[in-house]
Write a protein that holds these residues in place. Structure first.
Motif, short mmCIF file in Angstrom:
data_model
loop_
_atom_site.label_atom_id
_atom_site.label_comp_id
_atom_site.label_asym_id
_atom_site.label_seq_id
_atom_site.Cartn_x
_atom_site.Cartn_y
_atom_site.Cartn_z
N ARG A 12 0.83 -1.22 0.00
CA ARG A 12 0.00 0.00 0.00
C ARG A 12 0.86 1.25 0.00
N GLU A 13 1.92 1.27 0.81
CA GLU A 13 2.81 2.43 0.84
C GLU A 13 3.45 2.66 -0.52
N ARG A 14 3.91 1.57 -1.14
CA ARG A 14 4.53 1.69 -2.46
C ARG A 14 3.52 2.21 -3.48
N GLN A 15 2.29 1.74 -3.40
CA GLN A 15 1.23 2.19 -4.30
C GLN A 15 0.99 3.69 -4.14
N ILE A 16 0.94 4.15 -2.90
CA ILE A 16 0.72 5.57 -2.63
C ILE A 16 1.86 6.42 -3.20
N VAL A 17 3.09 5.99 -2.96
CA VAL A 17 4.24 6.76 -3.43
C VAL A 17 4.27 6.81 -4.95
N LEU A 47 -4.68 7.46 3.70
CA LEU A 47 -3.43 7.99 3.15
C LEU A 47 -2.58 8.58 4.28
N TYR A 48 -3.23 9.30 5.19
CA TYR A 48 -2.48 9.95 6.29
C TYR A 48 -2.04 8.96 7.37
N ARG A 49 -2.53 7.72 7.31
CA ARG A 49 -1.98 6.70 8.19
C ARG A 49 -0.56 6.31 7.74
N TYR A 50 -0.31 6.47 6.46
CA TYR A 50 1.01 6.12 5.92
C TYR A 50 1.95 7.32 5.89
N PHE A 51 1.39 8.50 5.65
CA PHE A 51 2.19 9.73 5.62
C PHE A 51 1.46 10.76 6.45
#
Length: 214
Positions: A12-17, A47-51
């Protein structure tokens, strides 16, 4: 109906980035995270859980797009006088041209600069410190002119080297911002630019420093 695959936190983090890189390359850093989340098919709170903030996401984009593609051996390559300067520049700018021939790289650099984002300044400061200044020093040596420790560099010297360096960035701007066709044979482009620079730079440097050498 096929159940949607649940992504791991790393996926998920990679997808967001990856999507953020594409998004900011299109919208600039004025683009809203709400719209980014919509494009990802997730909620803004997720999204803000990751960033934790938009600034944190922008920093991650900077790390991926610019820091992650920078090669630490470039500075030592420039200053390796055991190899001819032409050979050094052909290798350096062959690698550099390949790195920056990328839509997201070019557009993020330009859009960040237009918005006054600090990441643009950080990247260019790195270029100045690790490529421009060392190359100025090497060109003094090649031209048989005093070392910068003896005769400090002139801004016109830096401009000369920046203009050469900018040849490769402007090619990317023509291709990825203006949509103008460019020659795709990067080896030929690099060889031509390096040849022109090395043939003209020594005379230009002597002229720039003429008054200070008297």
């Amino acid at each position: 109906m096929t159940e949607k695959k649940r992504l791991s936190p790393q996926e998920r983090e990679r997808q967001i980035v990856d999507e953020a890189i594409r998004f900011f390359a299109e919208q600039g850093f004025g683009g809203q995270t709400r719209e980014l989340a919509k494009r990802l098919g997730i909620t803004q709170p997720l999204l803000y859980r990751y960033f934790s903030s938009k600034e944190a996401l922008i920093e991650r984009v900077y790390q991926d797009v610019f820091v992650g593609r920078w090669k630490e051996n470039w500075q030592s390559l420039i200053t390796d006088r055991s190899r001819p300067i032409r050979q050094r520049l052909l290798r350096l700018y062959g690698e550099y041209a390949e790195v920056i021939d990328n839509r997201e790289w070019v557009r993020i650099l330009i859009l960040a600069g237009m918005k006054g984002e600090s990441l643009n300044r950080r990247y260019l400061d790195q270029v100045r410190e690790k490529i421009i200044e060392p190359l100025c020093r090497e060109m003094r040596f090649e031209a048989g002119l005093p070392d910068p420790d003896t005769l400090p560099l002139d801004e016109a010297e830096r401009d000369l080297v920046w203009s050469f360096h900018g040849t490769f960035i402007y090619r990317g701007i023509r291709k990825w911002v203006y949509g103008i066709p460019v020659m795709e044979d990067s080896d030929t482009i690099v060889e031509t630019a390096v040849t022109a620079f090395l043939e003209g730079a020594p005379a230009a440097l002597s002229e720039i420093l003429a008054d200070r050498l008297d």
